[in-house]
Every structure is written in structure tokens, then in C-alpha cells.
Motif scaffolding. Structure first.
Motif, short mmCIF file in Angstrom:
data_model
loop_
_atom_site.label_atom_id
_atom_site.label_comp_id
_atom_site.label_asym_id
_atom_site.label_seq_id
_atom_site.Cartn_x
_atom_site.Cartn_y
_atom_site.Cartn_z
N VAL A 330 39.94 14.52 47.59
CA VAL A 330 41.27 13.94 47.80
C VAL A 330 42.18 14.85 48.64
O VAL A 330 43.19 14.40 49.17
N TYR A 331 41.82 16.12 48.76
CA TYR A 331 42.65 17.04 49.58
C TYR A 331 42.05 17.26 50.96
O TYR A 331 42.30 18.28 51.59
N GLN A 332 41.24 16.33 51.42
CA GLN A 332 40.50 16.54 52.67
C GLN A 332 41.40 16.80 53.87
O GLN A 332 40.98 17.42 54.84
N GLU A 333 42.64 16.34 53.82
CA GLU A 333 43.52 16.59 54.98
C GLU A 333 44.45 17.78 54.78
O GLU A 333 45.24 18.08 55.65
N ASN A 334 44.35 18.40 53.60
CA ASN A 334 45.21 19.56 53.32
C ASN A 334 44.45 20.85 53.53
O ASN A 334 43.95 21.44 52.58
N ILE A 335 44.34 21.28 54.78
CA ILE A 335 43.67 22.54 55.10
C ILE A 335 44.71 23.41 55.83
O ILE A 335 45.35 22.94 56.76
N TYR A 336 44.85 24.65 55.38
CA TYR A 336 45.95 25.47 55.90
C TYR A 336 45.52 26.71 56.67
O TYR A 336 46.36 27.47 57.11
N VAL A 337 44.22 26.95 56.74
CA VAL A 337 43.78 28.19 57.39
C VAL A 337 42.84 27.82 58.55
O VAL A 337 42.03 26.90 58.42
N PRO A 338 42.98 28.55 59.66
CA PRO A 338 42.21 28.18 60.86
C PRO A 338 40.71 28.41 60.70
O PRO A 338 39.90 27.78 61.38
N ASP A 339 40.33 29.29 59.77
CA ASP A 339 38.90 29.61 59.65
C ASP A 339 38.15 28.68 58.71
O ASP A 339 36.97 28.87 58.45
N LYS A 340 38.83 27.68 58.17
CA LYS A 340 38.14 26.73 57.29
C LYS A 340 38.35 25.30 57.79
O LYS A 340 39.36 24.99 58.43
N GLN A 341 37.39 24.46 57.45
CA GLN A 341 37.40 23.09 57.91
C GLN A 341 36.83 22.22 56.80
O GLN A 341 35.95 22.66 56.07
N PHE A 342 37.32 20.99 56.70
CA PHE A 342 36.77 20.10 55.68
C PHE A 342 35.53 19.39 56.22
O PHE A 342 35.53 18.85 57.33
N HIS A 343 34.48 19.39 55.41
CA HIS A 343 33.31 18.56 55.70
C HIS A 343 33.05 17.70 54.47
O HIS A 343 32.94 18.23 53.36
N SER A 344 32.95 16.42 54.67
CA SER A 344 32.66 15.56 53.52
C SER A 344 31.22 15.83 53.07
O SER A 344 30.35 16.17 53.88
N PHE A 345 30.98 15.67 51.78
CA PHE A 345 29.62 15.85 51.28
C PHE A 345 28.67 14.82 51.87
O PHE A 345 27.49 15.09 52.05
N LYS A 346 29.20 13.64 52.18
CA LYS A 346 28.30 12.64 52.77
C LYS A 346 27.84 13.10 54.15
O LYS A 346 26.66 12.99 54.49
N LYS A 347 28.78 13.63 54.93
CA LYS A 347 28.41 14.13 56.25
C LYS A 347 27.39 15.26 56.12
O LYS A 347 26.39 15.30 56.84
N VAL A 348 27.63 16.16 55.16
CA VAL A 348 26.71 17.28 54.98
C VAL A 348 25.32 16.76 54.59
O VAL A 348 24.30 17.16 55.15
N ALA A 349 25.30 15.82 53.63
CA ALA A 349 24.00 15.29 53.18
C ALA A 349 23.28 14.57 54.31
O ALA A 349 22.07 14.78 54.52
N ARG A 350 24.03 13.75 55.06
CA ARG A 350 23.38 13.02 56.16
C ARG A 350 22.92 13.99 57.26
O ARG A 350 21.86 13.79 57.87
N SER A 351 23.71 15.04 57.49
CA SER A 351 23.31 16.04 58.49
C SER A 351 22.02 16.73 58.08
O SER A 351 21.25 17.19 58.93
N MET A 352 21.80 16.83 56.79
CA MET A 352 20.57 17.47 56.29
C MET A 352 19.39 16.50 56.32
O MET A 352 18.28 16.87 55.94
N GLY A 353 19.66 15.26 56.71
CA GLY A 353 18.58 14.28 56.80
C GLY A 353 18.42 13.42 55.56
O GLY A 353 17.51 12.61 55.47
N TYR A 354 19.28 13.61 54.58
CA TYR A 354 19.19 12.78 53.37
C TYR A 354 19.86 11.43 53.62
O TYR A 354 21.00 11.36 54.05
N GLY A 355 19.15 10.38 53.34
CA GLY A 355 19.66 9.02 53.56
C GLY A 355 20.08 8.36 52.27
O GLY A 355 20.13 9.00 51.21
N GLU A 356 20.37 7.07 52.38
CA GLU A 356 20.90 6.28 51.27
C GLU A 356 20.09 6.41 49.98
O GLU A 356 20.66 6.50 48.90
N THR A 357 18.78 6.43 50.09
CA THR A 357 17.99 6.42 48.85
C THR A 357 17.57 7.82 48.41
O THR A 357 16.77 7.97 47.48
N ASP A 358 18.12 8.86 49.08
CA ASP A 358 17.70 10.22 48.73
C ASP A 358 18.62 10.90 47.74
O ASP A 358 18.19 11.75 46.96
#
Lengths: 552, 552
Positions: A330-358
């Protein structure tokens, strides 16, 4: 009688049989503020670690004379659902009730206390502290509330062209343009489409409107998942400690067991997967069927933002251990430091190759947070992936029992996920409003963090995201003894003294869980920027006086 | 796989152990639509009487190929909370899913079915069928959503003077004028004051803002009370049969037992207290601790309005038997016959001399019903009287866990309880809008009632209030056999055939509970008046053809 009732509910709680699960964290018997005075064995229950709101009468009804005799009414404190007694919710607990009382005092007599107003830093509620809503969002909401003015000439004089256009688009997405009708149980399909386009733009991976459940804020979505997953106290949910008390409350209400894992304060509230695994194994060895892992990113109350590599470990862990990943984002848009970035877990999981049924993954989002902070609109959604159709049908049924979430909240959820774009009339004013809020929040976070770190015995990790600071306070033994003598947790004692001296409301760390023997409080970074110096000065003066009073 | 899952969940449901409570009503083994084919003994469970939505896969996700392999995901149908499986909610059940499918068909090919649109008579959702919102209410909501336009000249051209004034008043009641902030957990105090003035004007007895809990529609309030009262399956809640399935669903989700009492169709769905007492005693003899009595007045799905003398008996009964009276009064403004009048249970109890500490009473109200029908706004409240302070504290805590209900819904709840008054600029247009809706609803109710009563084998009590007709259909044995052969309850079979032939969506009586061996359906009176003749004609033609097909 009130006091008697409180004692009775306390004793009920104390005697209620609980599942005993011991913990293996080096410092890890999680216990309650009360157990400080009356220590529980290390094998104590997981759920018993919050300050006991149930044992502290709160929210009295002004109208009820405390000596009224309710003995002939049927519902007694020992005949209600014990899960309700068990449940605690510190961010609106005893300290807030005291604050409301002081506020009433000030209304009657502005000189009744050594401050002229109460500053509510207990809860992430930006607009209550003067933050203005984003104009574009409110324009669209107003037009959707009263579409009869859309065609009137005057409307163009007081609304932006793109808000009028967006309102028309939204009305076209609503069957019969009926903003007053119950929607589909998951929310209006067209709005879910819009939300998915926002998710896709954020993540770079496809999103499906059938995966979206619009809800009245994120809380009902969390409850729905707990309701689905928890069968009995033998079902466990891994939660970070410290945690946002919605999780402990919801797990308690649904009769499950909170299985804690510790965030490491020394490494900026780092999440160590090997430690989570240890807690999981301990719980399993006690017969707990651990169903899910809660991750709050950015952290609440702790404010850290997870590194992508850490998120990958968490995804793999859930995948390997057969856990549902409940991602509070819920705080995905509240980032205050330049060295950090929000990544959704879905994006991370999909980037790792995990799909819908994984992997089974639920992402919670809310319109209450972000830069817009529209808490009162109660909008939010969960994106649900990796559940078989027959499970999804059960989720749909649960959503249907409450018919649908509120339509204004649904509309707002679509707006925050799809704000004005380059070229839209509102684009510049919108980005100016957004950036002003976010950059001011970043400055406020830094100023308060520095101020806290300058206090004797206080250390405070930076708020990389979210809306809170969670400083650790090393309290003198004399203060701890003084708290003990009034049967209060030391951090609750400190918070109470702080409130009485300054009007600043914070939540004791015991309301979120903390490593035993450590004391914290959660303080939002939300007071308007011009108020921060005064708050810092009041806080500093109070702390100095407190330490002087109790220095060993 | 879908089919397999459905079978599996069905068998899980069938094998789940339940508390057996027999009933003593002359016709009284309440059983499910399935038990028609597979009769349960009279000692069967109270909760098992609705058509099994859980066993009928619904709301499929379009995106999920039915052959996707979810075998590696952790959540299986036999590992979710069995209370969720148990819960059913027919008004959004299988028949609605079929309707949505047909609607999609029509979009693709307007000639795909023998009708050109779906008419949703399954749910009390007036604006979905074309009812326009009340102008004054929407003006105020729009202004509160975007207060920045309150001071602009153009605003006076397109908003009424009293809506502007009311918006200013409301903003003044909100701390910091922050319509985007979380409110007090029970709702904004000033709005609760306004609601109380409306209750006082209605009842002639005082109301206390501390007794009001504003909620997102009435459903969360009902859930909160069930959560508070139900400890285990040994706790029972007396509910009318037929009932609105929110009650059975909520009792199931909280793990309690529904103790049914029958409304007498022959006397216009009369409530006979002596019969309720019999059911209570039977339940008690089986070890059930009956905690509360639900009364729905005006009735849903049955449409009757209770006489005051009957209400007095009910109040005395609850008082004498130590039951909480849960009064569903959401249709309080929907009365269509001159010989009946709405009296709140609180007014009745106070008129009898019962005060705050004499009887525990909860009244549920919603902005979804009434003449305004603002379902999508999710506003509502419960007025809670006769609970000791320590119980009220637990209610406050439960409300706090979800922070607050949506502010637009809160504002609307205050507006419906305190609409424009004589002398206000909007008064005449407001009363004209209100009266047009109510008188049209009364005509529609009568027309549909007459049409239903003219059908072979159909008898229909009048809708004195609420939004529904609940006709009884005597189905020929051949139709019952045909239903049996496709494993469907006969009334569900009829409703399905009706939908397929006419596009009209009704809910089978088995979704509400009914005397075994009788069959009904619930049909709203909400289609716009100019559509009623066509609906009557389609319904009549269908019924005639159906009877011809199955006449014995």
C-alpha cells in the motif's frame, strides 16, 4: 463497574487456553506488554504480544452513566466471542482515547494543558493533518457523484477539461451510468481494466481484470484472505515483527496463529530469509500448518524498502515452502530515498520466470496511502494470482456476501492507478501537487529522523518509504520501574507522558511487536512541514526532561 | 477439473459434521434444495437449507484456461476454511452468473436469445434499473467531494442554495474539513448527531450519537454483531424463514447455528411469537445457546410490515428470553399500503417503557434501500442500545480494526436521515422526486402482484413494504421430476427456465429458505414502470408455456 469489567476481561484473556509455540530467535520470546511484569514462559503464545487494549476500557460512551445497571441485559463480557477479546488494535487504542479526552478538555478550556492542540501522529492519515487532496482526483469524483452537471456550461468554468472527459469515460464504463448501483462483486469491470493498465505500466507484465477485487480500503481484502486461509488455531500466518496490527488483529479474529519473524533493526529492518525459515520450521515442529507469509513493503511501522534481490529470495522461499505470499504494497508510491525503488512482488516473481500457476500471490493496494492519502474514501484492491478456479470461486462468493465496495472508492482506485498523462490539461498541476507532497514528506522524514537520532538513548533507522519513523528508545531502569508500578509497558508509559506533555500522539512499539526488552514508538511523518520545527522542539524538550527525571 | 473441484467441495460439505437440531414446526424440517433429492433426517442441521452455491462453480475467471495446472500451488479446495465453503449467497449465486453469461452473448450477437436484454430482478438495486438518484443528495455529495468549488460563482448556477449550505455545514462538522481523512471509528461525530436528530424526529424518543456506528452499508454491521455474539456452533441466532441470505451467510462464516422460525405465508407472512418460542425451546433442548433474534421489518424477501402489537410481543419475548433483538430496518421508508406504517423497534420498546438497560437492541439502516436506493455508496449505520460499557468497548475495537466506513457513505447516511425541510430551496423538487419514486413503486408492486396471482398455480402475498414479491409456485410433478433429473431444486429449475426464455432474473426461494415442499421465487418490483407491461407479458407467456409443458 468499568474497572471490574476490565479486570474480568483481563483475567479471561489470561486464562484462555492457547496453543503454545516456542520461538528460536536468539532474543525471541515475543511477549505482551503485560508479560513484562508477569513474564510468560518462552513457550508462550504467538498472538500475545501486543499491549492489551482489550484490558483497557476505551471509547466510553459519554451518555452511559458508569453506574448504570446492565445486569439484566443478556450480553456479558464473558459471553462474547473470545476471539474478539483477544484481538487488539493499538493504532486506535488507549493512547488515542486519552488524546481524544485531552482534545475535549482543550475545547472546554484552551489552557487546560501545556499545549494548544493534539497532533495525531498515531496513524497514517495525511489529510487529517492538513494535506490537501489532489485536485484532479476530486474533480472527477465530484462529477461522477453528480453527472447531471457534466453538460452544463458553468461546469467547464470550474472543472478541468480532462476531469470532465475522464468522468464521461468512467460513466461509460458503468452499466447504465448508474454510480448509485451495486457493482459486480469484484468491482466495475471497466475500472478493473483501468487498474490493470496501471499495473502493467508499473510492472511491464500483463495484469488481468479478473484478478482484481476492489475493496473498501485494503483492510477488508486482508480479512478476506485470512478468512479463506485460516481454519483453526493450528493454521499459522508468518508476519514480520514489528508488524502493522491489522495483521495480528485479523489473525486473532479468524482464530489463527501469528507466526512471527523478526526484522533486524541493526541492518535497517532487514528481512533475513534464513531467519524466516527457522521460524517456519519451529512453528511446523509444533504442529502449526503455516499457510502464508505476510510481507509489508515499504515497511509499516519500520519504513524500509526491500531490495529486489531480497524479494527474489522471498518469492523462492514461498514457492519452495508452499506458502501464499501476502504482499502489503500500500505504500508503493511513498519512497523517499534515491537509492531505493519499489518493485511489486508480482513483477519480481514474473521476472524470475514464475507464471500464474507457479506461485500464489496477493498484492494489496489502497487509496489511503500514496501521495494522495485519501483514507476516508475507503478505496483499494487486491490483485490475486496463482489460485485455482475453485478457490477463486470461493473468493468471489466471499466478496458477494458484502455485495461490492463503494463506487467512489472504486473510481478513485482507478484514478490513482491511471493519473493524468503528458498532454492532459491537468498534467502539470497534477504533477506539481504530487511532487510537492512527496518531496515535502521526504524532507519531513529526514528532519524528524535527525531530530530523533540526536536525542539521548534514541536511535532511529531512516524512513526509506511509507509514512513512519520507528525509533528505538533505551529507557532508564527507573523509567521502566515507574511504568511497572502503574502496570504499563515502558514504551506505553513514555508515549503517555509524551502526549500529556506535548499533545503529540504516537503509538508504543508494543502495539506492533518488538524484540523483547527493546522499546520503540511509531510516529508518522505527516504533520505539515511548517509545524515540524515546533514538534521537534517539543519532543526534544520533553525527552530531555523525561530522561532527567528517570536517569539512573 | 472445474467439475471435479465442484464435486469435491460438494462432498466436503456433505461430510462436514454438523450440530443436529431438530425442529418442531408442523412442517418444519428445513432442508436444502439438494436434500429434496436426498432427504436429510428431521434432525438435520439448521444451516443447510440454501441452494448450494458453493457446490456450483460460479464467477469463472475468463482468463484462466480451465485446463491450467494449479497442482503446485498451495491452496486447495479441501484446505480452505470450511466455513467459507459452507457459506452461501443466492442473490448473487448461480442464476446471476448465468445471466451475466447471457448478457455477454447478447453483446456479441443481439439475436442469440429470445430477448434483447437481461432484466435483473434478483437484487434490490434500483439505480441499476434506471432509477435516478435524488438530486439534492448528489449535489451535497459532489460539493463535499470537491469543496474547492464551494466559493465559486459558477457553483451557484448549477447547485441549489441549500445543497451549498448543507455542504458547508457538513464540512464544518468534519475535523479540519478533511473529507479525505479517516474519521472516528464510529463515524464523524457531527454526522452521527444529525442522524440522531433524524431518529428522534422519526421515533419521538431520544437518540445518542454514541450509540451510532456508521458502516459501509448494513452488511458489515450485521457481520460485526455476529462476530461479537457467536463463539461456536453451540451459539444460535433465531432467523426468520424465509430470510435474507446475508444472515445465513454471516452466521455460517462466524461458525454459529441458524435457528429458524417460520413466517406464516397463509397470514401474509405473519410472525407468530408462540412459534418462535417453540423453536427457541427446541434449540435449547439440543444444547444451543440462542443469543439473538433477527427480525426483518419490512420483510425481505417477504415484503410484510409488522403490526405494532406484534412488535410489542417480539420485544417482550426478547426481554423475557434474554435475547438480543437484531432489527433489520433497512426498508423503513419503503411502505406501499395505506393500512401499514413503519415503527422502529426502538420506538416500540421505549413506548412500552423499556429503557437503555432493559433490552439489548440493534437497529440496522442502510442508504442502499429507501426511495433513494443508493446501493453503490455503501452507507449505513447501526444504532446500538442496551449493551454494557465493556461490551461497547469491544464493538468500538472491532470498528477500529477497519478504521472507519467511507466518508461519502457517512455523509449520505446523514442526508437520508435529515432530508430538505419545508422552506429549503430544494424541498419541493426533493419531495416531488421522492413521492414519484414511492408512488411508482407502489403501483409496480400492485401490478406485478396482480399479474402473478393471475398465473396458474401461483399465489402471491402483497408487498406491503420493501422491494420484493415472493410468490409461491405450485409446480407440477413432472416439472419437479425434470428438475430432479438435472439435480436442481425445482424453483431453481423454474428460475433458470424463466431466465433463458425471458431474460428476467429472479432468485429461487430455496436461496432464502422456505417450508419444505413449497417453492417460491423472489422478484424485485424495481424495473422502471414503462417496462412493467412487457415484463408481465413475457412472464405470463413463459409461465403458461412452462405449465403446458409439464402439466401432469
Amino acid at each position: 463497574m468499568r474497572k471490574f469489567a476490565a479486570e474480568k476481561s483481563k483475567s479471561l484473556l489470561a486464562h484462555r487456553k492457547r496453543l503454545a509455540v516456542s520461538l528460536q530467535h536468539p532474543t525471541a520470546s515475543v511477549f505482551s506488554s503485560q508479560s513484562h511484569h508477569n513474564p510468560l514462559p518462552q513457550s508462550s503464545i504467538l498472538l500475545r504480544f501486543l499491549s492489551s487494549a482489550a484490558a483497557n476500557p476505551s471509547a466510553p460512551s459519554e451518555s452511559m452513566a458508569s453506574d448504570s445497571d446492565y445486569s439484566s441485559t443478556p450480553v456479558k463480557i464473558d459471553s462474547i466471542n473470545p476471539k474478539v477479546l483477544e484481538c487488539e488494535y493499538a493504532v486506535r487504542g488507549e493512547i488515542v482515547n486519552l488524546a481524544q479526552k485531552l482534545q475535549e478538555d482543550l475545547k472546554v478550556n484552551p489552557d487546560s494543558h501545556p499545549f494548544d492542540e493534539i497532533i495525531y501522529c498515531n496513524i497514517g492519515n495525511p489529510q487529517s493533518l492538513g494535506q490537501q487532496p489532489i485536485t484532479f482526483f476530486r474533480e472527477v469524483l465530484a462529477l461522477c457523484d453528480h453527472p447531471a452537471i457534466l453538460d452544463k456550461g458553468e461546469t467547464q468554468g470550474i472543472f478541468s477539461a480532462d476531469s470532465i472527459e475522464r468522468a464521461f469515460q468512467i460513466l461509460d464504463q458503468i452499466p447504465g451510468r448508474a454510480t448509485g448501483a451495486y457493482s459486480h462483486s469484484q468491482g466495475i469491470k471497466g475500472l478493473r481494466d483501468t487498474i490493470c493498465s496501471g499495473i502493467e505500466a508499473r510492472d511491464g507484465f500483463p495484469a488481468d481484470p479478473n484478478d482484481i477485487f476492489l475493496t473498501d480500503g485494503a483492510s477488508p481484502a486482508v480479512h478476506m484472505m485470512m478468512q479463506l486461509l485460516i481454519r483453526s488455531e493450528n493454521d499459522g500466518i508468518l508476519c514480520p515483527i514489528p508488524q502493522y496490527p491489522l495483521y495480528s488483529a485479523s489473525i486473532a479474529l479468524h482464530g489463527g496463529s501469528l507466526v512471527p519473524y523478526y526484522l533486524d533493526e541493526a541492518t535497517g529492518w532487514g528481512l533475513e530469509v534464513s531467519d524466516v525459515k527457522k521460524q517456519l520450521e519451529t512453528a511446523r515442529s509444533k504442529g502449526i500448518d503455516v499457510r502464508a507469509l505476510v510481507v509489508i513493503n515499504p515497511g509499516n511501522p519500520t519504513g524500509q524498502v526491500l531490495a529486489e534481490s531480497n524479494q527474489q529470495q522471498i518469492v523462492d522461499f514461498c514457492k519452495n515452502e508452499g506458502l501464499v505470499l501476502l504482499a502489503d504494497e500500500v505504500y508503493q508510491e511513498n519512497i523517499y530515498v534515491p537509492d531505493k525503488q519499489f518493485h511489486s512482488f508480482k513483477k519480481v516473481a514474473r521476472s524470475m520466470g514464475y507464471g500464474e500457476t507457479d506461485i500464489s500471490l496477493v498484492s494489496f493496494q489502497s487509496v489511503s496511502k500514496g501521495y494522495y492519502g485519501e483514507c476516508g474514501k475507503r478505496g483499494g484492491y487486491m490483485e490475486v494470482t496463482g489460485f485455482a478456479p475453485e478457490i477463486r470461486e470461493q473468493m468471489y462468493k466471499l466478496a458477494s456476501v458484502n455485495l461490492c465496495s463503494n463506487i467512489s472508492g472504486q473510481i478513485l482506485a482507478s484514478l490513482v492507478m491511471c493519473p493524468p498523462k503528458v498532454g492532459d490539461e491537468s498534467y502539470e498541476s497534477y504533477t506539481a501537487e504530487r511532487d510537492a507532497i512527496l518531496s515535502s514528506l521526504a524532507r519531513r522524514a529526514k528532519t524528524l529522523e535527525d531530530a530523533l537520532n540526536s536525542l539521548e538513548g534514541v536511535t532511529c533507522n531512516r524512513a526509506e518509504g511509507a509514512m513512519y519513523l520507528f525509533p528505538r528508545i533505551s529507557l532508564p531502569n527507573k523509567a521502566i520501574e515507574a511504568a511497572k508500578s502503574v502496570k504499563t509497558a515502558p514504551d506505553a508509559f513514555y508515549a503517555r507522558r509524551l502526549l500529556n506533555a506535548t499533545g503529540v500522539v504516537v503509538v508504543p512499539g508494543s502495539g506492533f511487536g518488538q524484540v523483547p526488552g527493546t522499546w520503540h514508538f511509531r510516529c508518522t511523518i505527516l504533520p505539515q512541514e511548517d509545524r515540524i520545527p515546533a514538534i521537534v522542539s517539543r519532543l526534544t524538550d520533553f525527552h530531555k526532561a523525561f530522561m532527567d527525571e528517570y536517569r539512573d
